[in-house]
Scaffold this motif. Structure first.
Motif, PDB file in Angstrom:
ATOM      1  N   ALA A 100    -152.028 -63.672  83.914  1.00  0.00           N
ATOM      2  CA  ALA A 100    -151.761 -62.464  84.710  1.00  0.00           C
ATOM      3  C   ALA A 100    -151.630 -61.213  83.853  1.00  0.00           C
ATOM      4  CB  ALA A 100    -150.492 -62.668  85.535  1.00  0.00           C
ATOM      5  N   ALA A 101    -151.223 -61.382  82.592  1.00  0.00           N
ATOM      6  CA  ALA A 101    -151.076 -60.265  81.642  1.00  0.00           C
ATOM      7  C   ALA A 101    -150.245 -59.123  82.208  1.00  0.00           C
ATOM      8  CB  ALA A 101    -152.450 -59.762  81.211  1.00  0.00           C
ATOM      9  N   PRO A 102    -148.983 -59.375  82.596  1.00  0.00           N
ATOM     10  CA  PRO A 102    -148.158 -58.266  83.105  1.00  0.00           C
ATOM     11  C   PRO A 102    -147.875 -57.254  81.998  1.00  0.00           C
ATOM     12  CG  PRO A 102    -146.820 -60.227  82.718  1.00  0.00           C
ATOM     13  CD  PRO A 102    -148.234 -60.648  82.508  1.00  0.00           C
ATOM     14  N   GLY A 236    -145.653 -55.232  88.628  1.00  0.00           N
ATOM     15  CA  GLY A 236    -146.533 -56.310  88.184  1.00  0.00           C
ATOM     16  C   GLY A 236    -145.760 -57.485  87.624  1.00  0.00           C
ATOM     17  N   PHE A 237    -144.792 -57.204  86.774  1.00  0.00           N
ATOM     18  CA  PHE A 237    -143.966 -58.276  86.213  1.00  0.00           C
ATOM     19  C   PHE A 237    -143.172 -58.974  87.308  1.00  0.00           C
ATOM     20  CE2 PHE A 237    -139.801 -59.679  84.812  1.00  0.00           C
ATOM     21  CZ  PHE A 237    -140.119 -60.546  83.780  1.00  0.00           C
ATOM     22  N   ILE A 238    -142.540 -58.192  88.199  1.00  0.00           N
ATOM     23  CA  ILE A 238    -141.715 -58.779  89.255  1.00  0.00           C
ATOM     24  C   ILE A 238    -142.557 -59.674  90.149  1.00  0.00           C
ATOM     25  CG2 ILE A 238    -140.295 -58.254  91.266  1.00  0.00           C
ATOM     26  CD1 ILE A 238    -139.436 -55.679  89.858  1.00  0.00           C
ATOM     27  N   PHE A 331    -144.680 -59.579  78.520  1.00  0.00           N
ATOM     28  CA  PHE A 331    -144.700 -58.229  79.078  1.00  0.00           C
ATOM     29  C   PHE A 331    -144.389 -57.190  78.002  1.00  0.00           C
ATOM     30  CE2 PHE A 331    -142.612 -54.560  80.945  1.00  0.00           C
ATOM     31  CZ  PHE A 331    -143.465 -54.223  81.981  1.00  0.00           C
ATOM     32  N   VAL A 332    -143.364 -57.418  77.201  1.00  0.00           N
ATOM     33  CA  VAL A 332    -142.990 -56.462  76.156  1.00  0.00           C
ATOM     34  C   VAL A 332    -144.096 -56.359  75.108  1.00  0.00           C
ATOM     35  CG1 VAL A 332    -141.310 -55.956  74.347  1.00  0.00           C
ATOM     36  CG2 VAL A 332    -140.533 -56.809  76.556  1.00  0.00           C
ATOM     37  N   ALA A 333    -144.723 -57.506  74.773  1.00  0.00           N
ATOM     38  CA  ALA A 333    -145.831 -57.463  73.815  1.00  0.00           C
ATOM     39  C   ALA A 333    -146.991 -56.632  74.355  1.00  0.00           C
ATOM     40  CB  ALA A 333    -146.295 -58.884  73.494  1.00  0.00           C
ATOM     41  N   ASN A 334    -147.322 -56.813  75.632  1.00  0.00           N
ATOM     42  CA  ASN A 334    -148.388 -56.010  76.237  1.00  0.00           C
ATOM     43  C   ASN A 334    -147.997 -54.543  76.335  1.00  0.00           C
ATOM     44  OD1 ASN A 334    -150.040 -58.252  76.569  1.00  0.00           O
ATOM     45  ND2 ASN A 334    -149.264 -58.691  78.629  1.00  0.00           N
ATOM     46  N   LEU A 335    -146.718 -54.291  76.606  1.00  0.00           N
ATOM     47  CA  LEU A 335    -146.251 -52.912  76.735  1.00  0.00           C
ATOM     48  C   LEU A 335    -146.399 -52.156  75.423  1.00  0.00           C
ATOM     49  CD1 LEU A 335    -144.804 -50.825  78.584  1.00  0.00           C
ATOM     50  CD2 LEU A 335    -142.641 -51.732  77.724  1.00  0.00           C
ATOM     51  N   LEU A 375    -138.061 -62.296  71.272  1.00  0.00           N
ATOM     52  CA  LEU A 375    -138.635 -61.011  70.865  1.00  0.00           C
ATOM     53  C   LEU A 375    -138.533 -60.802  69.361  1.00  0.00           C
ATOM     54  CD1 LEU A 375    -137.225 -58.829  73.771  1.00  0.00           C
ATOM     55  CD2 LEU A 375    -139.583 -59.567  73.472  1.00  0.00           C
ATOM     56  N   SER A 376    -137.427 -61.240  68.774  1.00  0.00           N
ATOM     57  CA  SER A 376    -137.255 -61.030  67.335  1.00  0.00           C
ATOM     58  C   SER A 376    -138.233 -61.867  66.522  1.00  0.00           C
ATOM     59  CB  SER A 376    -135.815 -61.361  66.930  1.00  0.00           C
ATOM     60  OG  SER A 376    -135.527 -62.729  67.197  1.00  0.00           O
ATOM     61  N   LEU A 377    -138.635 -63.037  67.028  1.00  0.00           N
ATOM     62  CA  LEU A 377    -139.605 -63.854  66.301  1.00  0.00           C
ATOM     63  C   LEU A 377    -140.956 -63.157  66.200  1.00  0.00           C
ATOM     64  CD1 LEU A 377    -138.823 -67.422  67.692  1.00  0.00           C
ATOM     65  CD2 LEU A 377    -138.253 -66.515  65.450  1.00  0.00           C
ATOM     66  N   LEU A 378    -141.292 -62.351  67.208  1.00  0.00           N
ATOM     67  CA  LEU A 378    -142.552 -61.621  67.195  1.00  0.00           C
ATOM     68  C   LEU A 378    -142.375 -60.189  66.708  1.00  0.00           C
ATOM     69  CD1 LEU A 378    -143.974 -62.848  70.626  1.00  0.00           C
ATOM     70  CD2 LEU A 378    -144.551 -63.676  68.348  1.00  0.00           C
ATOM     71  N   ARG A 379    -141.163 -59.877  66.236  1.00  0.00           N
ATOM     72  CA  ARG A 379    -140.848 -58.536  65.727  1.00  0.00           C
ATOM     73  C   ARG A 379    -141.089 -57.463  66.789  1.00  0.00           C
ATOM     74  NH1 ARG A 379    -143.038 -58.677  59.415  1.00  0.00           N
ATOM     75  NH2 ARG A 379    -141.783 -60.486  58.793  1.00  0.00           N
ATOM     76  N   LEU A 380    -140.683 -57.782  67.994  1.00  0.00           N
ATOM     77  CA  LEU A 380    -140.728 -56.826  69.097  1.00  0.00           C
ATOM     78  C   LEU A 380    -139.330 -56.262  69.316  1.00  0.00           C
ATOM     79  CD1 LEU A 380    -142.969 -58.836  71.585  1.00  0.00           C
ATOM     80  CD2 LEU A 380    -143.622 -56.776  70.333  1.00  0.00           C
ATOM     81  N   PRO A 381    -139.216 -55.015  69.801  1.00  0.00           N
ATOM     82  CA  PRO A 381    -137.895 -54.397  69.975  1.00  0.00           C
ATOM     83  C   PRO A 381    -137.098 -55.063  71.092  1.00  0.00           C
ATOM     84  CG  PRO A 381    -139.622 -52.976  70.833  1.00  0.00           C
ATOM     85  CD  PRO A 381    -140.322 -54.089  70.127  1.00  0.00           C
ATOM     86  N   ALA A 382    -135.973 -55.656  70.742  1.00  0.00           N
ATOM     87  CA  ALA A 382    -135.154 -56.337  71.739  1.00  0.00           C
ATOM     88  C   ALA A 382    -134.545 -55.364  72.737  1.00  0.00           C
ATOM     89  CB  ALA A 382    -134.042 -57.131  71.051  1.00  0.00           C
ATOM     90  N   GLU A 383    -134.316 -54.113  72.315  1.00  0.00           N
ATOM     91  CA  GLU A 383    -133.693 -53.161  73.236  1.00  0.00           C
ATOM     92  C   GLU A 383    -134.564 -52.881  74.450  1.00  0.00           C
ATOM     93  OE1 GLU A 383    -135.641 -50.761  69.874  1.00  0.00           O
ATOM     94  OE2 GLU A 383    -134.365 -52.534  70.076  1.00  0.00           O
ATOM     95  N   ALA A 384    -135.895 -53.108  74.322  1.00  0.00           N
ATOM     96  CA  ALA A 384    -136.762 -52.918  75.482  1.00  0.00           C
ATOM     97  C   ALA A 384    -136.376 -53.887  76.599  1.00  0.00           C
ATOM     98  CB  ALA A 384    -138.220 -53.123  75.079  1.00  0.00           C
ATOM     99  N   ALA A 385    -136.134 -55.158  76.231  1.00  0.00           N
ATOM    100  CA  ALA A 385    -135.723 -56.132  77.244  1.00  0.00           C
ATOM    101  C   ALA A 385    -134.354 -55.800  77.792  1.00  0.00           C
ATOM    102  CB  ALA A 385    -135.732 -57.534  76.648  1.00  0.00           C
ATOM    103  N   LEU A 386    -133.432 -55.401  76.900  1.00  0.00           N
ATOM    104  CA  LEU A 386    -132.062 -55.135  77.338  1.00  0.00           C
ATOM    105  C   LEU A 386    -131.996 -53.959  78.290  1.00  0.00           C
ATOM    106  CD1 LEU A 386    -130.126 -55.658  73.989  1.00  0.00           C
ATOM    107  CD2 LEU A 386    -130.410 -57.247  75.878  1.00  0.00           C
ATOM    108  N   VAL A 387    -132.895 -53.004  78.151  1.00  0.00           N
ATOM    109  CA  VAL A 387    -132.854 -51.818  79.007  1.00  0.00           C
ATOM    110  C   VAL A 387    -133.650 -52.027  80.286  1.00  0.00           C
ATOM    111  CG1 VAL A 387    -133.517 -49.396  79.164  1.00  0.00           C
ATOM    112  CG2 VAL A 387    -132.467 -50.258  77.078  1.00  0.00           C
ATOM    113  N   LEU A 388    -134.892 -52.458  80.139  1.00  0.00           N
ATOM    114  CA  LEU A 388    -135.765 -52.555  81.303  1.00  0.00           C
ATOM    115  C   LEU A 388    -135.371 -53.694  82.227  1.00  0.00           C
ATOM    116  CD1 LEU A 388    -139.233 -51.983  79.601  1.00  0.00           C
ATOM    117  CD2 LEU A 388    -137.789 -50.310  80.754  1.00  0.00           C
ATOM    118  N   PHE A 389    -135.031 -54.842  81.664  1.00  0.00           N
ATOM    119  CA  PHE A 389    -134.833 -56.023  82.494  1.00  0.00           C
ATOM    120  C   PHE A 389    -133.420 -56.140  83.045  1.00  0.00           C
ATOM    121  CE2 PHE A 389    -138.536 -56.887  79.898  1.00  0.00           C
ATOM    122  CZ  PHE A 389    -139.427 -57.287  80.870  1.00  0.00           C
ATOM    123  N   VAL A 390    -132.450 -55.488  82.416  1.00  0.00           N
ATOM    124  CA  VAL A 390    -131.132 -55.398  83.039  1.00  0.00           C
ATOM    125  C   VAL A 390    -131.220 -54.592  84.323  1.00  0.00           C
ATOM    126  CG1 VAL A 390    -128.838 -54.381  82.780  1.00  0.00           C
ATOM    127  CG2 VAL A 390    -129.775 -55.773  80.956  1.00  0.00           C
TER     128      VAL A 390
END
Length: 473
Positions: A100-102, A236-238, A331-335, A375-390
């Motif tokens: 689906a590539a959200p 799209g993600f939802i 989703f965060v990786a695609n973003l 997210l940290s294993l792929l070196r993606l910003p964890a704060e993106a998940a904490l902000v958007l998904f909360v």
């Protein structure tokens, strides 16, 4: 009163509460805010009762499971199935993210909305800390994971702080030691625990009367406080998550129906009450009494297995969280336009399962912190998940809990293969568990009641006179 108790288990009533809550959130926000506050009281009541219920239910379940044929094989099967289901959901989430590539084809306006939200909250976003050892106040840091969360050095401290994973570990050790004792040595304590068990079940049953209020208040809170632009950008993600969680839930119900030899519709009807509670309550433990009753009394699984697996699954079998974390990572990786290869996708599936187990004991937005592991294993910003998904957690929390619940029920059905229900229904429990000697019947005549009342009045008068005399001196 019976009609009132059926309201929390009525899908039309809860759907009506959702619609009314949306209207209240849009036009009468104070009413929605009051209902939301009352709903939080409901969650507090359920959590207060669910923690000791988890202890007592697992205590009975472990004791009875150890008395069944091949208990070691059944416990091993339970653990293997729990790990396998969580891992499969992590893999399913990863595959769905690839297909689906959200987040891949977001519009410029959606990118702008999400970017501004992340930048506006970046100053308050804390780091996700993962520590193996922690002492004192360091162990209670929000978002931190410590080894003492799994094996606490103080059981009463784990109870006081609500650390479900530590409580689970202590309960297992205590239950195994208690099961090694003879029935004569444990007869009195068994009676006490049985009374506590039924009292906690009744407390949660009465607290669930507030479930329609919680649904109304949550819908109003969501409409009043979630930006429309954010929902549009995350639609799209939802959508992918809701469809995938619904499909996997149907597969779990089909597996339960096949194992218990009933139709899909019958299994769905038997599980309706725990499914509605899990979907709408926002906590994984609120549906424990309904689930045990549905799996044992209605679907014919072993009650001893259900009493062990259901509380264990409410803490440990986080299949919905594994699915969610995998989709969040993709989703965060695609973003952030982070390219992924086959090795990255394999890492996402495995790490999502690990993160799901690491989130054990944390409900709602508190469990999203564990997504930082992936997210940290792929070196993606964890704060993106904490902000958007909360911000959208209230939408995804219900399907996530529902999938985890049905995965737990599937484990119960599979582990109970070849067993019959080994406990009497609750109504017959008092007369069959310990015999008639466990019942104390008191009967008074009217004259005796009058004499007791007169003695009580005289005692109260004497206390008052004594109090006056002491005060006069």
């Amino acid at each position: 009163m019976n009609a009132l108790r059926r309201l929390p288990n009525s899908a039309p009533v809860l759907l009506l509460c959702v619609l009314l809550g949306c209207v209240a959130g849009a036009f009468v926000e104070p009413v929605g805010a009051a209902a939301y506050a009352l709903g939080q009281i409901y969650i507090s009541l359920v959590t207060m009762a669910a923690v000791p219920l988890l202890v007592v239910a697992m205590f009975f379940g472990l004791r009875q499971l150890l008395a069944l044929p091949r208990p070691g094989l059944r416990i091993g099967t339970m653990l293997t199935l729990a790990i396998a289901l969580v891992a499969l959901c992590g893999v399913a989430g990863t595959i769905a993210g690839v297909v689906a590539a959200p987040g891949l084809d977001l519009s410029a306006a959606a990118h702008d909305v999400l970017g501004r939200l992340i930048l506006a909250s970046s100053g308050n976003a804390g780091e996700v800390r993962m520590a193996l050892f922690a002492q004192g106040a360091q162990a209670s840091t929000e978002g931190a994971f410590a080894l003492t969360d799994v094996v606490p050095d103080n059981f009463f401290g784990a109870l006081a702080n609500g650390r479900a994973l530590g409580i689970l570990t202590c309960t297992i050790f205590f239950g195994m030691a208690f099961a090694a004792l003879s029935s004569e040595q444990t007869k009195v304590l068994n009676g006490i625990f049985e009374s506590i068990y039924r009292a906690l079940e009744a407390l949660i049953d009465y607290a669930n009367l507030l479930l329609p209020v919680l649904v109304f208040g949550t819908a109003a809170h969501l409409v009043a406080h979630t930006p429309r632009a954010l929902l549009s950008a995350m639609s799209g993600f939802i959508g992918v998550f809701l469809v995938l969680a619904g499909g996997l839930s149907c597969i779990a119900i089909a597996a339960i129906a096949m194992r218990t030899r009933v139709s899909f519709v019958r299994a769905l009807a038997c599980l309706r009450a725990p499914m509605l509670v899990a979907f709408t309550s926002g906590t994984a433990t609120a549906a424990i009494p309904h689930t045990i009753e549905a799996m044992s009394a209605k679907l014919g699984c072993s009650r001893g297995v259900a009493e062990l697996v259901v509380p264990f699954g409410a803490v440990f079998v986080r299949a919905g969280s594994a699915l969610y974390f995998a989709l969040v990572t993709v989703f965060v990786a695609n973003l952030y336009a982070h390219s992924l290869d086959v090795a990255d996708y394999a890492m996402i599936g495995a790490a999502a399962a690990v993160a799901a187990f690491a989130s054990a004991g944390r409900n709602g937005a508190g469990g999203i912190v564990a997504a930082g592991i992936v997210l940290s294993l792929l070196r993606l910003p964890a704060e993106a998940a904490l902000v958007l998904f909360v911000a959208i957690d209230l939408i995804c929390d219900g399907p996530r809990n529902l999938l985890s619940l049905l995965s737990t029920c599937a484990v119960v059905a599979l582990v109970s293969a070849g067993l019959q229900p080994d406990r009497a229904p609750a109504s017959a429990q008092a007369t069959t568990l310990y015999g008639e000697s466990a019942l104390v019947r008191l009967a008074f005549t009217r004259a005796q009641l009058a004499l007791v009342a007169l003695c009580a009045v005289l005692a109260a008068s004497l206390i008052v006179v004594m109090g006056i005399g002491v005060g006069a001196r």
